[in-house]
Design a protein around this motif. Structure first.
Motif, PDB file in Angstrom:
ATOM      1  N   CYS A 150       1.649  59.609  52.065  1.00 29.60           N
ATOM      2  CA  CYS A 150       0.396  60.360  52.018  1.00 29.60           C
ATOM      3  C   CYS A 150      -0.437  59.970  53.236  1.00 29.60           C
ATOM      4  O   CYS A 150      -0.018  59.159  54.055  1.00 29.60           O
ATOM      5  CB  CYS A 150      -0.358  60.081  50.718  1.00 29.60           C
ATOM      6  SG  CYS A 150      -0.876  58.357  50.519  1.00 29.60           S
TER       7      CYS A 150
ATOM      8  N   THR B 175      -1.743  62.907  44.760  1.00 24.27           N
ATOM      9  CA  THR B 175      -1.716  63.726  45.978  1.00 24.27           C
ATOM     10  C   THR B 175      -2.815  64.789  45.960  1.00 24.27           C
ATOM     11  O   THR B 175      -3.493  65.025  46.972  1.00 24.27           O
ATOM     12  CB  THR B 175      -0.346  64.406  46.131  1.00 24.27           C
ATOM     13  OG1 THR B 175       0.678  63.406  46.140  1.00 24.27           O
ATOM     14  CG2 THR B 175      -0.278  65.200  47.423  1.00 24.27           C
TER      15      THR B 175
ATOM     16  N   GLU C 123      -6.818  63.989  46.891  1.00 26.14           N
ATOM     17  CA  GLU C 123      -7.272  63.551  48.211  1.00 26.14           C
ATOM     18  C   GLU C 123      -8.645  64.116  48.587  1.00 26.14           C
ATOM     19  O   GLU C 123      -9.503  63.385  49.087  1.00 26.14           O
ATOM     20  CB  GLU C 123      -6.248  63.930  49.273  1.00 26.14           C
ATOM     21  CG  GLU C 123      -6.651  63.497  50.667  1.00 26.14           C
ATOM     22  CD  GLU C 123      -5.532  63.594  51.678  1.00 26.14           C
ATOM     23  OE1 GLU C 123      -5.731  63.191  52.825  1.00 26.14           O
ATOM     24  OE2 GLU C 123      -4.430  64.078  51.299  1.00 26.14           O
TER      25      GLU C 123
END
Length: 242
Positions: free
Chosen positions: A167, A220, A223
């Motif tokens: 990431c 994810t 973010e």
């Protein structure tokens, strides 16, 4: 209380404000009030001045730790940071570890808790290791250790099972931020083990593969979410898996 700010010449810098490469942040030296000033990623000291070398948000961690928070994916090793790496080779008594930097890091077989010449750690090529950078500068290859200054692992070492994914560096900093409740909320609806490396890699293990994938997707997606949006997402996830 308003965030601290100070003027240096014609430059005014504010913590949690946007800075650009080349901005003069020398006021950080003045505001440290004689205490040791630690500069993280995106900042560098040039004699009696501090200069930004990245575009992003200026962050501060008490007492005197400053860095630039941005969404870059390329990792530049910084001494003292914990990272997740993949063992890619072995040269003599040293392992080569891919940590996402420009060159692999080295990891000695003696850099593990209780390791001796006779009692060597069980490390194979392809293993995932969670370590701390002991050496990191532009003139030497990074050096990893899997123990603290007292010689204890403290959670560092070879990690087995679970899944690791890549990431942005900004997301890792968000996960590790004391103000972020993402991991706390996820842990309340599904038991998990998680390790986040400052090099933009996150390892996670849950009871089932489905729960692991759900947790990875939630992390994810978080973010660019606010705390309220994160809580709403986790609540919907709770209703889905229960």
């Amino acid at each position: 209380m308003a965030p601290p700010c100070a003027a240096v010449g014609t430059t005014v810098a504010v913590v949690n404000d946007t800075v650009l490469p080349g901005d003069d942040l020398s006021y950080l030296l003045v505001s440290s009030k004689g205490k040791k000033l630690r500069l993280g990623p995106g900042l560098r000291q040039e004699t009696d001045s501090v200069v930004s070398c990245k575009c992003g948000i200026l962050r501060k961690k008490e007492p005197n730790v400053y860095w630039i928070d941005n969404h870059q994916k390329r990792y530049v090793p910084v001494k003292g940071e914990t990272v997740l790496g993949i063992v890619t080779g072995k040269a003599g008594d040293v392992f080569k570890v891919d940590i996402g930097g420009s060159v692999p890091a080295t990891l000695s077989y003696l850099a593990f808790e209780g390791a001796t010449k006779r009692n060597r750690p069980n490390v194979d090529i392809g293993d995932v290791v969670y370590g701390r950078l002991l050496v990191a500068n532009r003139d030497m290859e990074p050096e990893l250790v899997c123990m603290d200054s007292a010689g204890r692992s403290g959670g560092l070492g070879v990690i087995t099972g679970g899944n690791m994914f890549q990431c942005s560096l900004g997301l890792v900093q968000k996960i590790l931020s004391p103000q972020s409740t993402l991991v706390k909320h996820l842990g309340q609806i599904m038991p998990m083990e998680i390790a986040a490396g400052m090099n933009g890699r996150v390892w996670i293990r849950c009871k089932t593969i489905a729960a692991t994938i759900a947790a990875m997707n939630a992390i994810t997606n978080a973010e660019f979410m606010t705390e309220a949006q994160i809580r709403l997402m986790v609540n919907k996830l709770h209703d889905t898996i229960h």
